[in-house]
Enzyme design. Structure first.
Site, PDB file in Angstrom:
ATOM      1  N   ASP A 231      17.018  39.340  12.717  1.00 13.92           N
ATOM      2  CA  ASP A 231      18.367  39.073  12.225  1.00 13.92           C
ATOM      3  C   ASP A 231      18.930  37.909  13.033  1.00 13.92           C
ATOM      4  O   ASP A 231      19.826  38.070  13.853  1.00 13.92           O
ATOM      5  CB  ASP A 231      19.231  40.330  12.382  1.00 13.92           C
ATOM      6  CG  ASP A 231      20.652  40.125  11.894  1.00 13.92           C
ATOM      7  OD1 ASP A 231      20.878  39.170  11.129  1.00 13.92           O
ATOM      8  OD2 ASP A 231      21.532  40.909  12.280  1.00 13.92           O
TER       9      ASP A 231
ATOM     10  N   ASP B  22      15.524  37.100  25.690  1.00 17.22           N
ATOM     11  CA  ASP B  22      15.028  36.240  24.624  1.00 17.22           C
ATOM     12  C   ASP B  22      14.009  36.983  23.767  1.00 17.22           C
ATOM     13  O   ASP B  22      13.024  37.535  24.287  1.00 17.22           O
ATOM     14  CB  ASP B  22      14.388  34.991  25.237  1.00 17.22           C
ATOM     15  CG  ASP B  22      13.794  34.086  24.192  1.00 17.22           C
ATOM     16  OD1 ASP B  22      12.543  34.062  24.063  1.00 17.22           O
ATOM     17  OD2 ASP B  22      14.557  33.420  23.486  1.00 17.22           O
ATOM     18  N   GLY B  23      14.226  37.023  22.461  1.00 17.65           N
ATOM     19  CA  GLY B  23      13.338  37.746  21.563  1.00 17.65           C
ATOM     20  C   GLY B  23      11.941  37.168  21.501  1.00 17.65           C
ATOM     21  O   GLY B  23      10.951  37.894  21.356  1.00 17.65           O
TER      22      GLY B  23
ATOM     23  N   ASP C 209      21.009  30.689  11.808  1.00 17.56           N
ATOM     24  CA  ASP C 209      20.236  29.626  11.161  1.00 17.56           C
ATOM     25  C   ASP C 209      19.363  28.889  12.180  1.00 17.56           C
ATOM     26  O   ASP C 209      19.610  28.976  13.391  1.00 17.56           O
ATOM     27  CB  ASP C 209      21.181  28.644  10.468  1.00 17.56           C
ATOM     28  CG  ASP C 209      21.810  29.258   9.216  1.00 17.56           C
ATOM     29  OD1 ASP C 209      21.241  30.220   8.693  1.00 17.56           O
ATOM     30  OD2 ASP C 209      22.865  28.776   8.781  1.00 17.56           O
TER      31      ASP C 209
ATOM     32  N   ASP D  79      25.562  42.049  16.602  1.00 17.76           N
ATOM     33  CA  ASP D  79      26.764  42.622  16.008  1.00 17.76           C
ATOM     34  C   ASP D  79      26.580  44.093  15.653  1.00 17.76           C
ATOM     35  O   ASP D  79      27.553  44.810  15.413  1.00 17.76           O
ATOM     36  CB  ASP D  79      27.196  41.834  14.766  1.00 17.76           C
ATOM     37  CG  ASP D  79      26.067  41.666  13.750  1.00 17.76           C
ATOM     38  OD1 ASP D  79      25.397  42.646  13.419  1.00 17.76           O
ATOM     39  OD2 ASP D  79      25.877  40.525  13.282  1.00 17.76           O
TER      40      ASP D  79
ATOM     41  N   GLN E 161      25.858  29.467  22.753  1.00 20.86           N
ATOM     42  CA  GLN E 161      26.375  28.999  21.477  1.00 20.86           C
ATOM     43  C   GLN E 161      27.905  29.056  21.436  1.00 20.86           C
ATOM     44  O   GLN E 161      28.537  29.710  22.262  1.00 20.86           O
ATOM     45  CB  GLN E 161      25.808  29.868  20.342  1.00 20.86           C
ATOM     46  CG  GLN E 161      26.072  31.353  20.511  1.00 20.86           C
ATOM     47  CD  GLN E 161      25.070  32.216  19.784  1.00 20.86           C
ATOM     48  OE1 GLN E 161      24.492  31.817  18.780  1.00 20.86           O
ATOM     49  NE2 GLN E 161      24.865  33.429  20.270  1.00 20.86           N
TER      50      GLN E 161
END
Length: 303
Positions: A175, A152-153, A178, A101, A46
């Site tokens: 969490d 990767d979740g 978008d 974060d 990203q």
């Protein structure tokens, strides 16, 4: 870690960052004055921007969308963490998907009953930048209760749910950013089913719902229906975050036990825990589920 790019982000012009998305909030935007660009690059997954704002402290932006600012981040971090944790009678094992974060981790470890926290983050760059530019959020990333998985979740959940020997979780917190790019899969029925499989029988999950009632309420209604196709006990609540477009952010919370009242805390913060919280309290837990009449009708499709 990604190499910062020489060309600046298109979202900053004449000293102002502007967040615009025709998909998620058409016809409006949000602007913050920029004092200094601290970091800008494309990671493997990203576009990442960190800048120092004039009024909101350091700001983390992923793919053009604000993820957090130092000034108001606690309003989001506390609600997405403490609503499910206090709705559960005794959470010991917690899984956090995304949240590199560290803000959610910081809140989760405030609960003395929590014994272990697994953080699954796909983009290591977010973690490294948070440690550098968001120290008050990332301060608990290396807490003794925390294990970080850089992967990767979606795949992590699939492995947990399909392995009968794997310990399941009391609470799962998604969490995510978008529903675009790497986070798009977190808003589909299959993802809710994977979380269901990874939860204990009395488990609870929560996820940021991307939208709120003032932006795309029809999307929220569809999301609630999607979640309810897996979890009969599904509710929507919200928190107020000024630097999220329109000032609100929705949260969707589900319980495997249909008898659990998600709107009321099963436990209450100790005096020591409450002193560590700036936004959450048992009263705001309950009231965050109360919607205006028109919104309640549309979100829960009670026409």
């Amino acid at each position: 870690m990604s190499v910062p790019q020489a060309n600046g982000p298109k979202s900053i012009k004449n000293g102002w960052f502007t967040e615009i998305s025709d998909k998620h909030f058409p016809g409006q935007g949000l602007s913050l004055k920029v004092d200094e660009v601290l970091y800008y690059a494309h990671s493997e997954f990203q576009e990442i921007l960190v800048f120092k704002s004039s009024n909101w402290g350091n700001v983390l932006v992923l793919d053009g969308i604000i993820q957090c600012t130092e000034r108001d981040e606690f309003a989001y971090q506390e609600m997405i963490s403490h609503v499910p944790l206090f709705a559960h009678h005794n959470p010991k094992r917690v899984l956090v998907i995304g949240g590199g974060d560290g803000g959610v981790i910081r809140e989760v470890v405030k609960h003395s009953c929590v014994e272990s926290v697994s953080l699954v983050e796909i983009d290591s760059t977010v973690i490294e930048l948070a440690k550098q530019y968001l120290p008050n959020m990332s301060c608990a990333l290396y807490h003794e209760k925390v294990t970080i998985h850089l992967r990767d979740g979606y795949q992590y959940l699939r492995e947990v749910g399909s392995n009968p020997q794997q310990d399941k979780y009391d609470v799962i917190i998604t969490d995510s950013s978008d529903p675009d790019g790497p986070a798009e899969a977190f808003f589909q029925r299959e993802y809710f089913q994977l979380m269901n499989d990874a939860l204990k029988d009395d488990g609870i999950l929560i996820a940021q719902a991307s939208e709120n009632v003032w932006l795309d309420i029809n999307y929220l209604s569809r999301l609630v229906k999607t979640a309810r196709s897996v979890f009969e006990n599904t509710r929507y609540c919200y928190t107020t975050v000024p630097t999220y477009t329109s000032g609100q952010l929705g949260l969707i919370i589900c319980a495997k036990d249909s008898k659990v009242n998600l709107t009321k805390p099963q436990r209450t913060p100790s005096s020591e825990e409450q002193q560590l919280m700036r936004y959450y309290n048992p009263q705001i837990h309950y009231t965050s589920f109360i919607l205006p009449t028109w919104a309640d009708t549309l979100v829960y499709d009670t026409n």
